[in-house]
Scaffold this active site. Sequence first.
Site, PDB file in Angstrom:
ATOM      1  N   GLU B  82       0.794  -1.231   0.000  1.00 33.43           N
ATOM      2  CA  GLU B  82       0.000   0.000   0.000  1.00 33.43           C
ATOM      3  C   GLU B  82       0.821   1.273   0.000  1.00 33.43           C
ATOM      4  OE1 GLU B  82      -0.465  -2.612   1.940  1.00 33.43           O
ATOM      5  OE2 GLU B  82      -2.473  -3.369   1.511  1.00 33.43           O
ATOM      6  N   HIS B 151     -10.347  -4.725  10.813  1.00 30.66           N
ATOM      7  CA  HIS B 151     -11.080  -4.811   9.546  1.00 30.66           C
ATOM      8  C   HIS B 151     -12.394  -4.032   9.582  1.00 30.66           C
ATOM      9  CE1 HIS B 151      -8.291  -7.420   7.611  1.00 30.66           C
ATOM     10  NE2 HIS B 151      -9.125  -7.814   6.681  1.00 30.66           N
TER      11      HIS B 151
HETATM   12  C1  TPP Z   1      -2.242  -4.573   4.586  1.00 26.11           C
HETATM   13  C2  TPP Z   1      -3.316  -5.405   3.998  1.00 26.11           C
HETATM   14  N1  TPP Z   1      -3.635  -5.265   2.707  1.00 26.11           N
HETATM   15  C3  TPP Z   1      -4.587  -6.029   2.164  1.00 26.11           C
HETATM   16  C4  TPP Z   1      -5.243  -6.946   2.915  1.00 26.11           C
HETATM   17  C5  TPP Z   1      -6.351  -7.809   2.295  1.00 26.11           C
HETATM   18  N2  TPP Z   1      -5.897  -9.191   2.266  1.00 26.11           N
HETATM   19  C6  TPP Z   1      -6.253 -10.076   3.211  1.00 26.11           C
HETATM   20  S1  TPP Z   1      -5.541 -11.556   2.996  1.00 26.11           S
HETATM   21  C7  TPP Z   1      -4.802 -11.061   1.585  1.00 26.11           C
HETATM   22  C8  TPP Z   1      -3.973 -12.000   0.797  1.00 26.11           C
HETATM   23  C9  TPP Z   1      -2.884 -12.597   1.596  1.00 26.11           C
HETATM   24  O1  TPP Z   1      -2.227 -13.525   0.852  1.00 26.11           O
HETATM   25  P1  TPP Z   1      -1.073 -14.350   1.471  1.00 26.11           P
HETATM   26  O2  TPP Z   1      -0.212 -13.472   2.318  1.00 26.11           O
HETATM   27  O3  TPP Z   1      -0.390 -15.067   0.377  1.00 26.11           O
HETATM   28  O4  TPP Z   1      -1.776 -15.354   2.470  1.00 26.11           O
HETATM   29  P2  TPP Z   1      -2.877 -16.478   2.177  1.00 26.11           P
HETATM   30  O5  TPP Z   1      -4.211 -15.841   2.373  1.00 26.11           O
HETATM   31  O6  TPP Z   1      -2.669 -16.976   0.806  1.00 26.11           O
HETATM   32  O7  TPP Z   1      -2.621 -17.507   3.213  1.00 26.11           O
HETATM   33  C10 TPP Z   1      -5.089  -9.725   1.320  1.00 26.11           C
HETATM   34  C11 TPP Z   1      -4.588  -8.977   0.172  1.00 26.11           C
HETATM   35  C12 TPP Z   1      -4.913  -7.043   4.269  1.00 26.11           C
HETATM   36  N3  TPP Z   1      -5.535  -7.888   5.101  1.00 26.11           N
HETATM   37  N4  TPP Z   1      -3.933  -6.284   4.783  1.00 26.11           N
END
Ligand code: TPP
Lengths: 321, 346
Positions: B82, B151
């Site tokens: 971000e 959230h």
């Molecule tokens: C700072 C931030 N940006 C965006 C999000 C929205 N978000 C929640 S989970 C996620 C994806 C995370 O992917 P990863 O780290 O690969 O973990 P996975 O869910 O695949 O286990 C996103 C973009 C967030 N929670 N926090």
Amino acid sequence: MENEKLIELYKTMQTIRSVERKIEEEYKNDEMKTPIHLSIGQEAIAAGVCIHLRNEDYLFGTHRSHAQYIAKGGDIRKMIAELYLRKTGCTSGRGGSMHLMAPDRGIFGSTAIVGGSLPLGTGTALASKIQKNDRVTAVFFGDGAADEGTFHESLNFASLKKLPVIYVCENNFYAINSHQKERQSGDNIYKIAQGYGIPSYQIDGNDVLKVYEYAEKAVEQCRRGEGPVLLECVSYRWKGHIGTVDDLGVGFRPQEEYDYWISKCPIKWYKEYLKSRNILNDALEKSIHKEIDKLVKDAFEFAINSPKPQPEELLDFVYAD
Amino acid sequence: MPWTTIEVEKQDKFVIMDDSQNGRMLSYKDALYEAMDQSLERDPRVFVMGEGVDDPGGVFGTTKGLHEKYGRERIFDTPIAENALTGIAAGAAMAGLRPVFVHSRMDFLLLSFDQLVNHAAKWSYMTGGKVSVPMVVRTVSARGWGSGAQHSQCLQGMLMNVPGLKIAAPATPYDAKGLLISSIIDNNPVLFVEHRWLYKTVGNVPDTLYSIPFGKGVVRRAGKDVTIVAVSYMLVEALKAAEKLQAQNISAEVIDLRTIKPIDEDIILESLAKTGKLIITDTGWKTGGVAAEIAALVAEKAVHMLKKPVVRVCCPDIPTPAGDLQEKAFYPDFETICTKAVELMK
Ligand SMILES: Cc1ncc(C[n+]2csc(CCOP(=O)(O)OP(=O)(O)O)c2C)c(N)n1
């Protein structure tokens, strides 16, 4: 490795799977009024790493932290109670599903902010160094977190200060529905860490024995004060990002890819391995499953029968006493 | 049901008509989509970036399929980074483009404060007006279903404190479309505050491109006994409250600020001159927030008009609890506003 350890790995993975399957089953009743992120398919990573951790070692997790919490010895009753947002939950119904923690087990929490736990775990490792104890910190994060500045900033600092922290990347390729290819210029997160001078390895995260082996070395290295290690464990989550959906179909992820990974189930493979070496037989398998089923049943009963935190208690915990 | 829709789907379809002559009815969500679509169509400098903007869901439908229509050069998914992305949008804006950067949750905006606050918002001033940063940051706040402390945040109050940033917080579909268009054509960085619980709200929305000026609120319901100044989703609760108060013979005037930086001071003061009683309601926290700023404004300029102390209906200074009973108690609603209004009338 002794048979006892081999069986322990199996039990941990199977417990994670059973708990998550039960959550999946119960979620449709809308009594768990909180988002859930399942890690079905990724069980080998948490199991293979956490088996080397002592109770007092630190762990930080992500929004997807059921497996880590269970593998590090978190109380399953308190976990399920938290998913039901009860007073008896591990965060007393204040955190919900994305904030599992058990400080008495070294589980210092999990965050709903991607990349948020990386600096925190680097911080507990800094404390271990300053306090001259031999506690190790394990920070779990997804491939998505490697996009964040906190990942790079933490790795640099940990390497600079030679901190006892193991960065465990659970690379399941996806961040919500965005594939790693759409977010990262390479597909080698471990190589980024190497650029910071951190010993890093990319391993098959579905092979619990591989994870075990690399994590063992990493923990030893950290305890000897040799600085951080990063393990990029390649795996796949079977369920969609959130809830109980599969995220299959147009624009989400291809059926063939999904089928391939289902065929690479970390538990199925490992069970066959244990059986072929006569470490696990039908009777032992049955008794393990019986034990786990009891544990799961008990946890859900405990949770459902626990009271909810009340409006009058809103102000509790805002400030520490 | 997916978590992000579960509480929203439980909301009634709330209808808010604007004074537009156009009778076509649209939801807030579709109004946002249309503003995006028409802005992209009109101006080739506009592009959209953000996590999941080309996702099959398309940020709750507001960017759905736009990448197919305008190409992936103009509508693209991003890494989860971000802070850098905010700066990247700002840089692109400096070079003459008009980026719209989308956060599916307002909480994630906190990671981008450095680039947003230190850089984008101050650049025009620091360069003596030589470089401008015409960018829009769209953020969606949400609540419900155990979202918990990370959230569910409504942080617009925090950002009012930043010179150089404009902040829009539309509550009606008409405003959602018009203000998004205004934000995109504005030559400054604009924070565009959305609330997930407004997405189902329905109202009349012209199919043309139209813009709404910053700093011009509207009286959504005329009244004479008490003034309720509402921000974002709290407009829905304020209108419900006014309806209920009517039954008790209390006539409430409801003001929708539409933008909170700049704020329409005149509309507040004019109403207060009539009623002498003021309730301010915002989706964010009470201390140091939007309502605090409006209360300060009234204390500065119109304390003589007040017949009773100002009342703020906002979230209490507690991180959002995840538990459902506590969540319900945490968020104020039309009942809270009614109770406060009745007390003011005593
Ligand atoms: C700072 C931030 N940006 C965006 C999000 C929205 N978000 C929640 S989970 C996620 C994806 C995370 O992917 P990863 O780290 O690969 O973990 P996975 O869910 O695949 O286990 C996103 C973009 C967030 N929670 N926090």
